[in-house]
Design an enzyme around this catalytic site. Structure first.
Site, PDB file in Angstrom:
ATOM      1  N   TYR A 284       0.829  -1.204   0.000  1.00  0.00           N
ATOM      2  CA  TYR A 284       0.000   0.000   0.000  1.00  0.00           C
ATOM      3  C   TYR A 284       0.862   1.252   0.000  1.00  0.00           C
ATOM      4  CZ  TYR A 284       0.955   0.872   4.970  1.00  0.00           C
ATOM      5  OH  TYR A 284       1.562   1.151   6.158  1.00  0.00           O
TER       6      TYR A 284
ATOM      7  N   ARG B 147       8.201   3.984  -4.780  1.00  0.00           N
ATOM      8  CA  ARG B 147       8.263   3.005  -3.691  1.00  0.00           C
ATOM      9  C   ARG B 147       7.235   1.895  -3.906  1.00  0.00           C
ATOM     10  NH1 ARG B 147       7.606   5.146   2.338  1.00  0.00           N
ATOM     11  NH2 ARG B 147       5.462   5.397   1.630  1.00  0.00           N
TER      12      ARG B 147
ATOM     13  N   LYS C  87       6.584  -2.011   1.744  1.00  0.00           N
ATOM     14  CA  LYS C  87       5.415  -1.419   2.409  1.00  0.00           C
ATOM     15  C   LYS C  87       4.229  -2.374   2.293  1.00  0.00           C
ATOM     16  CE  LYS C  87       3.208   3.087   3.042  1.00  0.00           C
ATOM     17  NZ  LYS C  87       3.259   3.108   4.490  1.00  0.00           N
TER      18      LYS C  87
ATOM     19  N   GLU D 186      12.492   2.017  13.983  1.00  0.00           N
ATOM     20  CA  GLU D 186      11.603   3.112  13.575  1.00  0.00           C
ATOM     21  C   GLU D 186      10.368   3.060  14.463  1.00  0.00           C
ATOM     22  OE1 GLU D 186      10.012   2.472   9.580  1.00  0.00           O
ATOM     23  OE2 GLU D 186      10.089   0.315   9.899  1.00  0.00           O
TER      24      GLU D 186
ATOM     25  N   LEU E  87      11.147   1.039   6.920  1.00  0.00           N
ATOM     26  CA  LEU E  87      10.553   1.557   5.696  1.00  0.00           C
ATOM     27  C   LEU E  87      11.251   2.887   5.384  1.00  0.00           C
ATOM     28  CD1 LEU E  87       8.155   1.112   3.673  1.00  0.00           C
ATOM     29  CD2 LEU E  87       7.035   2.944   4.947  1.00  0.00           C
TER      30      LEU E  87
HETATM   31  N1  PMP Z   1       7.708   3.497   8.933  1.00  0.00           N
HETATM   32  C1  PMP Z   1       6.562   2.782   8.939  1.00  0.00           C
HETATM   33  C2  PMP Z   1       6.574   1.408   9.537  1.00  0.00           C
HETATM   34  C3  PMP Z   1       5.392   3.315   8.383  1.00  0.00           C
HETATM   35  O1  PMP Z   1       4.249   2.588   8.382  1.00  0.00           O
HETATM   36  C4  PMP Z   1       5.411   4.624   7.851  1.00  0.00           C
HETATM   37  C5  PMP Z   1       4.156   5.250   7.301  1.00  0.00           C
HETATM   38  N2  PMP Z   1       3.567   4.490   6.328  1.00  0.00           N
HETATM   39  C6  PMP Z   1       6.615   5.346   7.873  1.00  0.00           C
HETATM   40  C7  PMP Z   1       7.743   4.743   8.414  1.00  0.00           C
HETATM   41  C8  PMP Z   1       6.702   6.720   7.286  1.00  0.00           C
HETATM   42  O2  PMP Z   1       6.680   6.659   5.889  1.00  0.00           O
HETATM   43  P1  PMP Z   1       6.148   7.871   5.004  1.00  0.00           P
HETATM   44  O3  PMP Z   1       6.966   9.065   5.380  1.00  0.00           O
HETATM   45  O4  PMP Z   1       6.372   7.435   3.597  1.00  0.00           O
HETATM   46  O5  PMP Z   1       4.707   8.057   5.355  1.00  0.00           O
END
Ligand code: PMP
Length: 289
Positions: A33, A52, A147, A180, A205
């Site tokens: 997603y 991505r 993702k 994270e 991610l």
């Molecule tokens: N890490 C994880 C595990 C996430 O789910 C997300 C948000 N989807 C992020 C980091 C941040 O990613 P982004 O800046 O692309 O929203």
């Protein structure tokens, strides 16, 4: 106004939008997603999100469901039909529908769902007061760079954090390093004035917001180092913050019940938060829908 969802080629009322019970996303979390922010009807960082998405699909061997141009058309249409000015669009691609079996048959057609909703965006209160976080063991698989919709450890961790009165859970790997957040990337500023975020390896991610903030930090001439940091380093940091598409740059003022820095959002965090808000606003002005 009733909401509209895109489901496999059709725009349908949100309350009646449904997928097949043998969709592999439903049965095996076999899908990926993206969440993209919408500002004044325009998609923020559409290019990096689609890049991505393509990478996630390719790592899982799921064919691309349509061209980028067609996908952009669907996303713009979902935003338009839901009259979203500021908010987000959610896009999910699963491997598709097949009789339940771990292995999948040849020639599957991926299933695509897209929804959009209005959001007020991160609150001024969060930005000014900062948030609390708690640390938890990272129980996820070894390919967090994909993702995937398989988010069970993430949702359990977020729920644990919320039950503890915290905004987010910070995951720790077996060596005690922060990977994270459950839905955010984690950053600290050391007492020496170094800005740190973990390298984008397979343990995290690679957030699109993370990438944008790295570029902004470099442009601002901040001392930025891409490396992992331990829980101890986070506890003794001068500042900490989180980044994500929906939360932007969120100051972290407490970790496991202990204050970070002076317990208020610090100067690096404030500056990057402002720069990121300006960055988002520029998409709206450019009209990158
Ligand atoms: N890490 C994880 C595990 C996430 O789910 C997300 C948000 N989807 C992020 C980091 C941040 O990613 P982004 O800046 O692309 O929203």
């Amino acid at each position: 106004m009733s909401r509209i969802a895109y489901v496999n080629g059709r725009y349908v009322p949100h309350r009646r939008a449904a997928v097949h019970i043998e969709d592999r996303g439903y049965q095996f979390a076999d899908g990926v997603y993206e969440v993209i922010a919408v500002r004044e009807g325009c998609l923020v960082d559409r290019g990096p999100h689609l890049k991505r998405l393509k990478r996630s699909l390719s790592e899982l061997g799921i064919p691309r469901p349509m061209t980028d141009a067609a996908l952009c058309h669907v996303l713009a249409e979902v935003v338009r039909r839901n009259r979203v000015a500021d908010g987000m669009v959610y896009l999910q691609v699963t491997r598709g529908i097949a009789p339940r079996d771990h292995a999948w048959p040849k020639g599957m057609r991926p299933a695509v769902v897209a929804t959009a909703k209005s959001l007020r965006g991160p609150s001024a209160e969060m930005r000014e007061q900062g948030v609390k976080v708690v640390s938890l063991p990272d129980l996820r698989w070894k390919r967090c760079d994909i993702k995937s919709v398989s988010l069970l450890p993430n949702v359990l961790a977020k729920q644990t954090a919320r039950a503890a009165g915290a905004f987010e859970a910070l995951f720790l790997d077996e060596a005690g390093r922060v990977t994270e957040g459950s839905s955010t990337n984690a950053w600290i500023v050391t007492k020496k004035g170094e800005l740190l975020t973990r390298e984008a390896d397979e343990a995290i991610l690679n957030g699109v917001t993370r990438q944008a903030v790295i570029a902004l930090a470099r442009k601002a001439g901040l001392k930025f180092v891409e490396r992992s940091f331990t829980l101890r380093e986070a506890q003794s940091a001068a500042e900490a913050f989180l980044t994500s598409t929906t939360a932007f740059v969120v100051p972290v003022v407490a970790l496991d019940g202990k204050r970070i820095g002076d317990g208020r959002p610090g100067p690096f965090t404030r500056r990057l938060g402002e720069e990121y808000r300006d960055y988002v606003a520029r998409f709206a002005r450019k009209g990158a829908s």
